[in-house]
Design an enzyme around this catalytic site. Structure first.
Site, short mmCIF file in Angstrom:
data_model
loop_
_atom_site.label_atom_id
_atom_site.label_comp_id
_atom_site.label_asym_id
_atom_site.label_seq_id
_atom_site.Cartn_x
_atom_site.Cartn_y
_atom_site.Cartn_z
N ARG A 165 -13.30 11.16 -2.72
CA ARG A 165 -13.39 10.02 -1.80
C ARG A 165 -14.51 10.31 -0.79
NH1 ARG A 165 -12.00 4.68 -0.64
NH2 ARG A 165 -10.56 4.45 1.11
N THR A 441 -13.05 -1.85 -6.37
CA THR A 441 -12.62 -0.71 -7.16
C THR A 441 -12.70 -0.98 -8.66
OG1 THR A 441 -11.02 -0.22 -5.40
CG2 THR A 441 -10.81 1.04 -7.40
N SER A 459 -14.83 3.52 -6.56
CA SER A 459 -15.07 2.31 -5.77
C SER A 459 -16.29 2.46 -4.88
CB SER A 459 -13.84 2.03 -4.89
OG SER A 459 -14.03 0.89 -4.10
N ASN A 461 -16.01 -0.07 -2.48
CA ASN A 461 -15.24 -0.90 -1.55
C ASN A 461 -15.53 -2.38 -1.76
OD1 ASN A 461 -13.20 -1.18 0.33
ND2 ASN A 461 -14.56 -1.08 2.08
N ASP A 483 -12.82 1.23 5.53
CA ASP A 483 -11.44 1.57 5.17
C ASP A 483 -10.74 2.39 6.24
OD1 ASP A 483 -11.58 0.16 2.88
OD2 ASP A 483 -11.57 1.86 1.51
N SER A 511 -6.74 5.37 0.98
CA SER A 511 -7.08 4.52 -0.16
C SER A 511 -5.81 3.99 -0.82
CB SER A 511 -7.88 5.33 -1.19
OG SER A 511 -8.02 4.63 -2.41
N SER A 512 -5.95 2.88 -1.54
CA SER A 512 -4.85 2.31 -2.32
C SER A 512 -4.83 2.83 -3.76
CB SER A 512 -4.95 0.78 -2.35
OG SER A 512 -4.81 0.24 -1.06
N GLY A 532 -8.52 -3.72 -7.23
CA GLY A 532 -8.00 -4.81 -6.40
C GLY A 532 -7.62 -4.38 -5.01
N GLY A 533 -8.14 -3.23 -4.56
CA GLY A 533 -7.90 -2.80 -3.19
C GLY A 533 -6.43 -2.59 -2.90
#
Length: 630
Positions: A165, A441, A459, A461, A483, A511-512, A532-533
């Site tokens: 990340r 993503t 991603s 973003n 984020d 993050s998701s 899809g965040g």
């Protein structure tokens, strides 16, 4: 994070106000006469045509008699019956093979991954090659200017989570945006230190089998020789906010060389990116992080008002750690912990593992009932509340919170606070803080012939990241600084942003992402993840529950209408292909529903599945995606 059980236990005597159910199209409420979602679907259903009736009958015959013959393992494996929902008419392709399967969001990139497997590469090699391709083709989702997570399970049973990340530059501070969200989303200040190339190299050094340069060659050729414009990319560049791409010199040479956007099937070229990939393939990540590529990126970002430095690039590192584990339906569940959202996924599975989701009235066929769907949605709300205390563990010792989210006792406590009769407002779920919505993503899933499994989520973003395209390198840079949480902004529910996710130098934003592997009897059975965040976590939960609790095929687990609730706003999001009975049922519980049009999908799943020695792959048609296998 203790829970008050009184409100749920006493709900049977409560007088429940029936909330109206609204339909939105994109960001717009539909009719001015406040037509409910139920009445809108009733009106639509009241105008059937002979053609529609014929197509439905033909589709039913095809699904009942032809499809099982073509793919008996997939159709019948663990499947008790079939969902009822409107076929949205999009491409639905399940692939199968014996030696390897790759599911990405773009067919060409899935084929590149399979090509790597055929050339003697393993699942890690295939994931890297496919990931490079996705970043070059679907450049609105990911790319080497971004970062991500990779979950790997070796055939010997060991598993690792790789966290690459993006990190905040050394000059970043929690008040750097002064409440201006535009600065965190577009332009130089929004750019965090990219991690994708470093992550790929670390995974390759740990597990790769082919030479490093071989993983780049297919995409280099593709970007030099030209790639036919895919439907999804053609749709994204035509969104109003990107209309300036047609006249901007850096963007137009790719997407509108004649002053108008390329059409589906017309070739686009990215020679600058091809040259950059050639340099990385030849000289390794050093040229990206300490060499001339880094110099170009740093200079460009600073010219755009950013604070990225050569030291930031050189100091980037990948975190390799143990994944987090759970159990569900006799399966071992493997996923990644913070700053992933794996803890929230495990919490949701723990809650629903002991719930009889067949209780109530069937609304989607099979055992999918009104009470069952209601419990799924309520669990999503509790998951979202739990996410508000997650953050980069390097900067915040959240061991107690993580242990609580993963504990079976906490799942029991939540289960006791879910009513069979009603939903509640957000205060019931004990969210401590607000959390920012991440976006965009890509995800891909791979299983090879030796049963090595990889889930990769990457991603940049928001669509096209920071909207900064460095012209010499062809790299599109992320906007992942958005984020992080920023202090001083109270949301509409009165919650302050999470201090655990405030900006700090070197920190990674929450993050998701939840790349996930399910293991049965010691062998990988399923790999899945999503894009899809903030809707990724619930999409993965939704898919697993349909597959294992409701006994669906891989096809219908991914393709049937998907549910999403993130607590704030207090709205259930559902694909508009859902049947009217579902809306009536949810209205009964007091839920407010937002129907998501097919052309605006809000989450997509890429999944691969092994059963009886055969590998199956399915890429979500919501993103025009197709998997590949051999």
């Amino acid at each position: 994070m203790g829970i008050n059980t009184s409100s749920a236990q006493s709900s049977g005597a409560a007088s429940i106000a029936r909330s109206s159910v609204n339909v939105k199209s994109g960001n717009r409420h539909l009719s001015s006469n406040k037509k409910s979602a139920t009445s809108a679907l009733e009106e639509r259903a009241s105008r059937p045509s002979i053609l529609v009736t014929f197509l439905v009958l033909a589709g039913t015959i095809l699904s009942l008699y032809i499809w099982p013959i073509l793919s008996p393992d997939l159709f019948f494996a663990n499947q008790r019956c079939s969902f009822k929902y409107k076929n949205k008419g999009s491409q639905r392709v399940v692939v199968e093979g014996k030696n390897g399967v790759v599911a990405t969001e773009e067919e060409t990139c899935s084929q590149i991954g399979v090509g790597i497997l055929k050339a003697g590469g393993n699942a890690v090699d295939a994931a890297i090659a496919s990931g490079i391709c996705i970043g070059a083709v679907n450049s609105f989702s990911s790319g080497i200017g971004g970062g991500g997570f990779m979950l790997i399970r070796h055939p010997n049973g060991t598993a690792h989570s790789l966290n690459f990340r993006e990190t905040a530059p050394a000059g970043a501070s929690k008040n750097m945006f002064h409440g201006n969200s535009t600065l965190s989303q577009v332009g130089g200040l929004s750019v965090a230190v990219p991690g994708e190339i470093a992550g790929y190299e670390r995974a390759w050094k740990m597990y790769g089998s082919l030479p490093w340069h071989k993983l780049f060659e297919p995409t280099i050729r593709l970007m030099r020789d030209g790639m036919p414009m895919p439907k999804e990319l053609a749709s994204r560049i035509r969104r109003p906010e990107f209309s300036y791409f047609k006249t901007h010199p850096d963007w137009s040479k790719i997407f509108a060389p004649e002053g108008v956007f390329l059409h589906v099937g017309e070739k686009f070229y990215r020679p600058a990116l091809a040259s950059t990939l050639e340099e990385i393939a030849k000289f390794g990540p050093e040229v990206f992080y300490t060499g001339k590529i880094a110099e170009r990126l740093v200079k460009f970002v600073q010219q755009q008002g950013g604070i990225l430095t050569m030291e930031d690039m050189a100091n980037f590192s990948v975190v390799v750690e143990e994944p987090i584990y759970g159990n569900f339906y006799d399966r071992e569940v493997i996923t990644c912990g913070s700053p992933c959202s794996g803890e929230a996924l495990i919490l949701g599975l723990n809650v629903l593992s002991k719930v009889d989701l067949s209780e109530g009235t069937s609304i989607l066929g099979c055992e999918m009932t009104d009470i069952g769907v209601h419990h799924l949605i309520e669990t999503m709300k509790w998951m979202s509340a739990g996410r508000t205390v997650l953050a980069d563990p390097t900067f915040y010792n959240n061991t107690d919170h993580v242990e609580q989210l993963l504990s079976l006792e906490y799942a029991d406590e939540i289960r006791n606070n879910i009513s069979n009769e009603r939903t509640f407002d957000f205060t019931h779920y004990k969210a401590e803080y607000d959390f920012p919505n991440d976006h965009g993503t890509t995800h891909l899933s791979v299983i090879d012939k030796d049963n090595m499994a990889v889930g990769l989520t990457a991603s940049i973003n928001l669509m096209f990241g920071s909207q900064l395209l460095e012209p010499e390198t062809g790299i599109i840079l992320n906007d992942h600084m958005d984020d992080f949480a920023s202090p001083g902004i109270v949301n509409a529910f009165g919650l302050s942003p999470s201090p655990y996710n405030f900006i700090a130098p070197g920190k990674r934003p929450q993050s998701s992402a939840v790349p996930t592997i399910l293991v049965y009897n010691g062998e990988v059975e399923m790999v899945l993840g999503g894009s899809g965040g903030s809707r990724i976590v619930t999409a993965v939960l939704d898919t697993i529950i349909k597959k294992y609790k409701w006994g669906k095929s891989l096809l219908e687990s991914v393709e049937s209408p998907r549910f999403h609730h993130q607590l704030m706003p207090n709205i259930v999001y559902i694909d508009e292909t859902v049947e009217i009975e579902v809306l009536r049922a949810l209205e009964k519980f007091g839920h407010i529903v937002d129907l998501i049009p097919v052309q605006y999908p809000f989450s997509e799943i890429q999944a691969v599945f092994r059963t009886n020695g055969t590998l199956y792959g399915l890429s979500d048609s919501r993103k025009q995606a197709v998997a590949a296998a051999y």
